[in-house]
Design a protein around this motif. Structure first.
Motif, PDB file in Angstrom:
ATOM      1  N   UNK A 181       2.124  -4.357   7.478  1.00  0.00           N
ATOM      2  CA  UNK A 181       2.556  -3.455   6.409  1.00  0.00           C
ATOM      3  C   UNK A 181       2.364  -4.215   5.115  1.00  0.00           C
ATOM      4  N   UNK A 182       1.480  -3.691   4.281  1.00  0.00           N
ATOM      5  CA  UNK A 182       1.180  -4.419   3.054  1.00  0.00           C
ATOM      6  C   UNK A 182       1.571  -3.599   1.844  1.00  0.00           C
ATOM      7  N   UNK A 183       1.981  -4.302   0.816  1.00  0.00           N
ATOM      8  CA  UNK A 183       2.223  -3.632  -0.467  1.00  0.00           C
ATOM      9  C   UNK A 183       1.395  -4.347  -1.520  1.00  0.00           C
ATOM     10  N   UNK A 184       0.511  -3.593  -2.170  1.00  0.00           N
ATOM     11  CA  UNK A 184      -0.299  -4.192  -3.220  1.00  0.00           C
ATOM     12  C   UNK A 184       0.266  -3.775  -4.579  1.00  0.00           C
ATOM     13  N   UNK A 185       0.222  -4.681  -5.530  1.00  0.00           N
ATOM     14  CA  UNK A 185       0.704  -4.295  -6.873  1.00  0.00           C
ATOM     15  C   UNK A 185      -0.296  -3.345  -7.538  1.00  0.00           C
ATOM     16  N   UNK A 186       0.250  -2.366  -8.249  1.00  0.00           N
ATOM     17  CA  UNK A 186      -0.616  -1.450  -8.997  1.00  0.00           C
ATOM     18  C   UNK A 186      -0.659  -1.896 -10.446  1.00  0.00           C
ATOM     19  N   UNK A 187      -1.648  -1.399 -11.161  1.00  0.00           N
ATOM     20  CA  UNK A 187      -1.861  -1.867 -12.533  1.00  0.00           C
ATOM     21  C   UNK A 187      -0.678  -1.557 -13.442  1.00  0.00           C
ATOM     22  N   UNK A 188       0.015  -0.442 -13.177  1.00  0.00           N
ATOM     23  CA  UNK A 188       1.076  -0.026 -14.094  1.00  0.00           C
ATOM     24  C   UNK A 188       2.454  -0.472 -13.657  1.00  0.00           C
ATOM     25  N   UNK A 189       2.538  -1.259 -12.581  1.00  0.00           N
ATOM     26  CA  UNK A 189       3.866  -1.680 -12.097  1.00  0.00           C
ATOM     27  C   UNK A 189       4.577  -2.517 -13.148  1.00  0.00           C
ATOM     28  N   UNK A 190       5.871  -2.205 -13.340  1.00  0.00           N
ATOM     29  CA  UNK A 190       6.657  -3.016 -14.273  1.00  0.00           C
ATOM     30  C   UNK A 190       6.834  -4.413 -13.713  1.00  0.00           C
ATOM     31  N   UNK A 191       7.195  -4.454 -12.424  1.00  0.00           N
ATOM     32  CA  UNK A 191       7.373  -5.759 -11.777  1.00  0.00           C
ATOM     33  C   UNK A 191       6.433  -5.817 -10.580  1.00  0.00           C
ATOM     34  N   UNK A 192       5.188  -6.184 -10.802  1.00  0.00           N
ATOM     35  CA  UNK A 192       4.231  -6.165  -9.697  1.00  0.00           C
ATOM     36  C   UNK A 192       4.564  -7.230  -8.653  1.00  0.00           C
ATOM     37  N   UNK A 193       4.414  -6.840  -7.421  1.00  0.00           N
ATOM     38  CA  UNK A 193       4.603  -7.841  -6.359  1.00  0.00           C
ATOM     39  C   UNK A 193       3.687  -7.498  -5.209  1.00  0.00           C
ATOM     40  N   UNK A 194       3.432  -8.529  -4.405  1.00  0.00           N
ATOM     41  CA  UNK A 194       2.600  -8.345  -3.220  1.00  0.00           C
ATOM     42  C   UNK A 194       3.438  -8.742  -2.025  1.00  0.00           C
ATOM     43  N   UNK A 195       3.408  -7.944  -0.998  1.00  0.00           N
ATOM     44  CA  UNK A 195       4.117  -8.387   0.197  1.00  0.00           C
ATOM     45  C   UNK A 195       3.327  -7.965   1.414  1.00  0.00           C
ATOM     46  N   UNK A 196       3.445  -8.753   2.466  1.00  0.00           N
ATOM     47  CA  UNK A 196       2.794  -8.409   3.716  1.00  0.00           C
ATOM     48  C   UNK A 196       3.774  -8.728   4.829  1.00  0.00           C
ATOM     49  N   UNK A 197       3.868  -7.812   5.752  1.00  0.00           N
ATOM     50  CA  UNK A 197       4.772  -8.011   6.873  1.00  0.00           C
ATOM     51  C   UNK A 197       3.944  -7.823   8.137  1.00  0.00           C
ATOM     52  N   UNK A 198       3.895  -8.863   8.933  1.00  0.00           N
ATOM     53  CA  UNK A 198       3.114  -8.782  10.160  1.00  0.00           C
ATOM     54  C   UNK A 198       4.059  -8.601  11.329  1.00  0.00           C
ATOM     55  N   UNK A 199       3.816  -7.562  12.123  1.00  0.00           N
ATOM     56  CA  UNK A 199       4.679  -7.313  13.269  1.00  0.00           C
ATOM     57  C   UNK A 199       3.880  -7.399  14.547  1.00  0.00           C
ATOM     58  N   UNK A 200       4.624  -7.495  15.613  1.00  0.00           N
ATOM     59  CA  UNK A 200       4.037  -7.696  16.925  1.00  0.00           C
ATOM     60  C   UNK A 200       3.657  -6.340  17.519  1.00  0.00           C
ATOM     61  N   UNK A 201       2.386  -6.202  17.926  1.00  0.00           N
ATOM     62  CA  UNK A 201       1.974  -4.957  18.573  1.00  0.00           C
ATOM     63  C   UNK A 201       2.791  -4.667  19.815  1.00  0.00           C
ATOM     64  N   UNK A 202       3.182  -5.714  20.517  1.00  0.00           N
ATOM     65  CA  UNK A 202       3.826  -5.496  21.809  1.00  0.00           C
ATOM     66  C   UNK A 202       5.160  -4.783  21.678  1.00  0.00           C
ATOM     67  N   UNK A 203       5.795  -4.959  20.521  1.00  0.00           N
ATOM     68  CA  UNK A 203       7.034  -4.190  20.310  1.00  0.00           C
ATOM     69  C   UNK A 203       6.763  -2.706  20.436  1.00  0.00           C
TER      70      UNK A 203
END
Lengths: 222, 669
Positions: free
Chosen positions: B601-623
Motif C-alpha cells: 500500500x503506497x501513498x505518493x505525495x501530490x504536487x498540491x499537498x500541504x504536507x507531502x509525505x511518502x509511505x509504503x506498507x508491505x504486507x504478507x500475501x499469506x495473510x
C-alpha cells in the motif's frame, strides 16, 4: 393378567405403572405444593418397587437401595422442597409454556416412543423386573418434558429429581440396580445438587425479584 | 563408567538450569543478583553443555531411563551423535546469549525480571530435554515446555496490545504444529501403542503411512521452524521479545525443529521416498525466496532479521530435501555432503543470527529506536557493537571467509552433483533450484548490507543518536563469544566437518571424513581436491594482506591532514543527515523488481499537498491467501452457531431432549 407372571413381578409392574401415572400427574399439576407431594409419592412407589424386588430376589444391596430411596426421596428431598417453597413464599400457580392438554398429548406420544425403544432391550434382560424398563424410560422423558415446559426454576428442579427417579427405576428393572458405590454417589450428588440449587433460588430471586427463568434470558452473551 | 557419564551430566545440567531459574523466582526484584549472578551461572552451564555435546560426538550412544514421568511411562533419554551436534549448538550459542543477557538485563528496565529468569532457564532446559528425549511422550512434554516458556518470554512486555497479539499468534501456530507432530508420532507407532523411539525404529509401515508420518512431521516441525505458510508468527514474535530472547528463539529454538525433522526423517522412519525430498526442496525454496525478499524491504531492524531467519530455515530445508533425494537413490556419499551442509548451516546460523539479534538489542538499549529510518552512523558511538556486528553480517551475507559461506558453498556443491540423479526429470529440475539458491544468497547479501549500512554507516539521522553509548562489558563478552564462533566456523571448516562426520555416519552410513582426512586441516574439498576446494585461511590471509597493504599505502601517501567541510549540496541551501538514503529508498529497486511478490500500500505525495509525505506498507500475501479466509470461515460458522444460543433455558433443554430422542430412535436395535 397372564398367570405365568409371578405375583412379585405383577406387584412391581403395578408400582411402576403408578410411578408413570404420578409422572403424568406431575406434568399436569399446577400447584407447587401438590407437585412436591406428588414427587414424594413417586419416591414412595419407587421405594415399594425396589423393596419388592429386594424381597423376591433376596439381594442385600437392593435393600440398601430401597432404604436410601426412602430416606432421600421420600423424606429428605420433599422436606427441603417444602421448606424452600414456604421460605420463598411461592403462592402463584405454576405457569406452563404450553397448555396442559397439549403437554399431556405430547407425553402420551413420548410414552409410546419409550415403550417402542425399550422393547428390544427388555427382551435381552432376564430379571423379573424387565417389563418396567419401558415405564422407566417413559418417566425419564416425561420428567424431561416437564423441565422444558415449566417456567419456575423450582418446578424444573422437581423435574430434574423426578428424572433421577426414572433412571433409578431403569437401573433396578434392567439389572437389579447399579453397584452400591455408584448408587451412593448418585444419591449424594442429588442431595448436594438440591442444596446448591436451593441456595441458587435465593440468589436468583434476589437478583430478579422472581424465580421466573425467562428473566435469565438477559444473561445471554451477545 | 565414563560412557554413561556424559548423558548423566547433561541431565544434571538441565536440572541446574531449572534450579537457576527457580532461584530467579525467589530473588524477585533483586536485579543485580539475577543479572550479575544467575545469568552468568546459566552461561557457565551452557559452556558445560556445549563441551559435553562436543565430547559425545563420535562417542557410543548412551541411553538412560529417568524415574520421573507418568506411572509406567518413565522418560527415556538417549544421547547419540545427532543429539550431540544440536546439544553442542544449544550449549555454545546459549552460553553467549546468557553472557550477553547478564549485561542486557542489568539495566533493570525489563518488567518482571524474576519470572523472566525462570522462563529463560526453563526454556534452555526444555530445549536440552527435547534433544535428549527418546520416547514420544518425553519429547512432547519437553516440546510443550519449550513452547510455553518461550510464549511467556515473548510476552514479557505484555502491556502492549500488539505484543500480546504476537504472543497469541505464536502460541496458536506452535500448537497446530504440536498436534501435527503428535499425530506423526501416532502414525509411527504403527498401531502398536509403544511410544518409545526404539520401538518406532522397528515398526514396518506401508509407504502411504510412512509418507503420512513424514508429511505430518514436516508440517509440525515446519510450523516451529517457520516454513511457508506457517511462518507468520516469526516476524511478529521476534520483534516483540527482548533481544536475548529473540536471539535464543531464532538462533537455537528454530534448530530444535530442524533436529526433530532430521530425527524423524532419517532415524525413526527408516525408509525414504524420493518425492519427500522434492516436497522439502520446494517448500524450502519458497520459504527462502519469500523470507529473503521480505527481509530486504523491512524497515524495522528486528523484523528484517526475523525474515532473514525464515530465509535461512528455508535454505536448511532445501538442503534437507536434497539429502532426502540423494538418500532415496542410495547416493549416500552425496547425501552426507548435503546433510553436512544442513548441520553446518544450523551451527553457522545459530552463531551469526544470535549475534545480530544481540547487536539489535544493544542498539535498542542505546537509542530506544527500532526503526531503521531513525538510526545511522552508529559506528562512531558504538564501535564494539558495529565491528562485532560486521562479523555476523559477513556470515549472514554468505561471504568468505566466515561461517555462512561454508554451508552455502557445501549446499551448492551438493547441487552440482544432482544431474547424476537416476531419475528422468529430477536430474534436470533440481539444478534449476541451485540457481534460485544463488539468487537467495545474493539477496541475503543485499539485506545484510542494508541492515549494516543503514544502522551503522553514514551519518546519524537523528540528533539524539549522539547520546548513544556502546555495549557494556557483559554484552561485549557475549558478542565476542558469538563472533568467535562465527569466525572459527568459517576458518576451520575441515576440523568442524570431521567432528560432524559421526552424525552423518549415524544417519546415512556415510560421511566426508575419508575424503577430508587425505587433505590438510586448512583445506575443504568435500568430494575430491580436483573438483572443488576452498581454503578459508588463504582467503582470510589474502583479505587481511590486501586491507593492511592498502591501509599502509594510504597512510604513507596521504598527507595526514584531515579537513571536514560540508559536501557539495546540489544547490540546496540545506541538506541534513535525513537526506541520506532511507531504508525504504534503499530497497526500492527490489520492491519494484519483485512487485508481484509483495502486497503493497503506497501513498505518493501530490504536487498540491500541504504536507507531502511518502509511505509504503508491505504486507504478507499469506495473510490474505491462507489466514484471513480461515478466520472468516470460523467467524461465519460461529455466527451460524450463535443463532442456536437464544438464552432460553427451555430451548436449551429442548435441544438435549430432541438429541436424546433421536439417538434412542436411531440406535434402536
Amino acid at each position: 393378567m397372564n398367570a405365568a407372571i409371578p405375583l412379585s413381578a405383577q406387584l412391581i409392574n403395578l408400582f411402576a405403572a403408578v410411578i408413570l401415572l404420578l409422572a403424568f400427574a406431575m406434568l399436569a399439576q399446577r400447584r407447587m405444593l401438590s407437585l412436591v407431594n406428588l414427587f414424594a409419592a413417586q419416591g414412595f412407589c419407587l421405594f415399594l418397587a425396589t423393596l419388592t424386588a429386594a424381597v423376591t430376589t433376596g439381594q442385600s444391596h437392593l435393600f440398601y437401595s430401597a432404604g436410601l430411596t426412602l430416606l432421600l426421596k421420600v423424606i429428605a428431598l420433599p422436606w427441603i422442597l417444602y421448606r424452600l417453597v414456604r421460605q420463598l413464599n411461592i403462592k402463584g400457580e405454576v405457569e406452563a409454556l404450553i397448555n396442559i392438554p397439549t403437554t399431556m398429548l405430547v407425553g402420551i406420544v413420548l410414552v409410546m416412543a419409550a415403550f417402542n425403544v425399550a422393547l428390544p432391550i427388555s427382551e435381552l434382560s432376564h430379571t423379573i423386573t424387565r417389563g418396567t424398563l419401558g415405564i422407566a424410560l417413559a418417566v425419564v422423558m416425561l420428567a424431561f418434558l416437564m423441565m422444558i415446559t415449566r417456567q419456575k426454576a423450582i418446578s424444573q428442579v422437581v423435574g430434574f429429581l423426578s428424572m433421577e427417579n426414572g433412571l433409578f427405576l431403569a437401573a433396578t428393572s434392567a439389572t437389579y440396580g447399579m453397584p452400591m458405590v455408584v448408587e451412593l454417589g448418585i444419591a449424594l450428588d442429588v442431595l448436594v445438587g438440591m442444596i446448591i440449587l436451593g441456595v441458587f433460588f435465593f440468589q436468583i430471586r434476589d437478583q430478579f425479584d422472581s424465580l421466573d427463568i425467562r428473566h435469565m434470558e438477559k444473561l445471554k452473551d451477545n | 563408567m565414563s560412557g554413561l557419564l556424559t548423558l548423566d551430566l547433561l541431565i544434571l545440567a538441565a536440572c541446574a538450569w531449572l534450579v537457576t531459574g527457580l532461584l530467579g523466582v525467589f530473588a524477585g526484584r533483586a536485579t543485580g543478583f539475577i543479572a550479575g549472578l544467575l545469568f552468568p551461572l546459566g552461561a557457565v552451564i551452557g559452556i558445560g553443555v556445549g563441551l559435553l555435546g562436543l565430547n559425545a560426538l563420535g562417542a557410543p550412544t548412551q541411553t538412560a531411563v529417568l524415574a520421573i514421568g507418568l506411572p509406567d511411562l518413565p522418560f527415556h533419554l538417549r544421547l547419540d551423535n545427532l543429539s550431540a551436534v544440536f546439544t553442542l549448538l544449544l550449549g555454545f550459542a546459549g552460553a553467549g546469549i546468557s553472557i550477553y543477557a547478564a549485561g542486557y538485563f542489568a539495566k533493570g528496565d525489563t518488567p518482571g525480571l524474576g519470572p523472566l529468569c525462570f522462563e529463560y532457564h526453563v526454556f534452555l532446559g526444555s530445549m536440552l530435554m527435547v534433544l535428549l528425549a527418546d520416547d514420544a511422550y518425553a519429547f512432547m512434554v519437553a516440546w510443550e515446555c519449550m513452547a510455553l516458556s518461550s510464549f511467556f518470554l515473548v510476552t514479557t512486555d505484555h502491556k502492549h496490545e500488539e505484543i500480546r497479539r504476537a504472543g497469541f499468534l505464536y502460541l496458536l501456530i506452535a500448537h497446530i504444529g504440536a498436534i501435527a507432530i503428535l499425530l506423526s508420532f501416532g502414525v509411527m507407532t504403527g498401531g502398536e501403542g509403544d511410544y518409545n523411539f526404539a520401538a518406532m525404529r522397528t515398526v514396518e509401515l506401508t509407504p502411504t503411512w510412512t509418507s503420512a508420518a513424514f508429511l505430518l512431521a514436516l508440517a509440525g516441525f515446519g510450523a516451529k521452524a517457520g516454513l511457508v505458510p506457517l511462518h507468520v508468527w516469526l516476524p511478529e514474535a521476534h520483534p516483540a521479545a527482548p533481544s536475548p530472547v529473540s536471539a535464543m528463539m531464532s538462533g537455537v529454538m528454530l534448530k530444535t525443529a530442524i533436529y526433530g525433522l532430521l530425527r524423524v526423517s532419517f532415524d525413526l522412519l527408516h525408509t525414504t521416498i524420493w518425492w519427500w525430498g522434492v516436497v522439502a526442496l520446494v517448500i524450502g525454496l519458497l520459504t527462502a525466496i519469500f523470507g529473503v525478499l521480505y527481509s530486504t524491504v523491512q524497515s524495522d531492524m528486528k523484523r528484517l532479521l526475523a525474515y532473514s531467519s525464515i530465509e535461512n530455515i528455508g535454505l536448511i530445508a532445501v538442503a534437507i530435501g536434497l539429502t532426502l533425494i540423494f538418500h532415496a537413490y542410495g547416493m549416500d556419499a552425496l547425501a552426507a555432503l548435503a546433510l553436512t551442509a544442513v548441520l553446518y548451516h544450523c551451527l553457522a546460523h545459530a552463531g551469526f543470527k544470535s549475534l545480530l539479534f544481540l547487536c539489535t538489542g544493544s542498539v535498542l538499549h542505546a537509542t530506544h529506536e527500532r526503526s531503521l529510518g531513525k538510526l545511522g552512523g552508529l559506528i562512531h558511538p558504538m564501535p564494539w557493537v558495529a565491528w562485532l556486528a560486521l562479523a555476523g553480517i559477513i556470515a549472514g551475507a554468505g561471504l568468505p571467509p566466515l561461517s555462512g559461506f561454508v554451508s552455502e558453498w557445501l549446499l551448492l556443491q551438493g547441487f552440482l552433483f544432482s544431474p547424476g540423479l537416476p531419475h528422468p526429470w529430477l536430474n534436470m529440475v533440481v539444478p534449476v533450484a541451485a540457481a534460485l539458491v544463488v539468487l537467495v544468497a545474493a539477496l541475503a547479501g543485499f539485506a545484510m548490507v542494508k541492515f549494516y549500512g543503514i544502522i551503522f554507516l553514514g551519518q546519524m539521522r537523528e540528533p539524539a543518536l549522539k547520546d548513544a553509548h556502546d555495549a557494556g562489558p557483559w554484552e561485549r563478552a557475549g558478542l565476542v563469544w558469538l563472533a568467535l564462533i562465527t569466525v572459527l566456523l568459517g576458518v576451520l571448516p575441515s576440523t568442524v566437518i570431521l567432528r560432524l562426520d559421526a552424525a552423518t555416519q549415524q544417519l546415512l552410513g556415510a560421511g566426508l571424513a575419508n575424503t577430508l582426512q587425505q587433505q590438510g586441516w586448512w583445506m575443504l574439498a568435500p568430494i575430491s581436491a580436483e573438483r572443488a576446494s576452498y581454503e578459508p585461511l588463504i582467503v582470510l590471509v589474502s583479505i587481511a594482506v590486501t586491507l593492511l597493504a592498502s591501509r599502509w599505502l594510504v597512510r604513507s601517501l596521504f598527507h595526514g591532514r584531515v579537513r571536514r567541510s560540508s559536501p557539495w549540496d546540489c544547490g540546496y541551501h540545506f541538506e541534513g543527515p535525513r537526506a541520506q538514503d532511507t531504508a525504504e529508498g534503499f530497497s526500492q529497486p527490489i520492491r519494484r523488481i519483485f512487485e508481484p511478490m509483495f502486497r503493497m500500500q503506497r501513498h505518493f505525495p501530490a504536487a498540491r499537498d500541504k504536507q507531502p509525505y511518502y509511505s509504503v506498507k508491505v504486507e504478507d500475501h499469506f495473510w490474505y491467501w491462507c489466514y484471513l479466509p480461515i478466520a472468516r470461515l470460523a467467524n461465519w460458522i460461529s455466527a451460524m452457531i450463535v443463532a442456536l444460543q437464544g438464552g432460553r433455558i427451555a430451548v436449551y433443554l429442548m435441544y438435549s431432549f430432541i438429541t436424546l430422542l433421536l439417538l434412542l430412535l436411531v440406535a434402536r436395535p
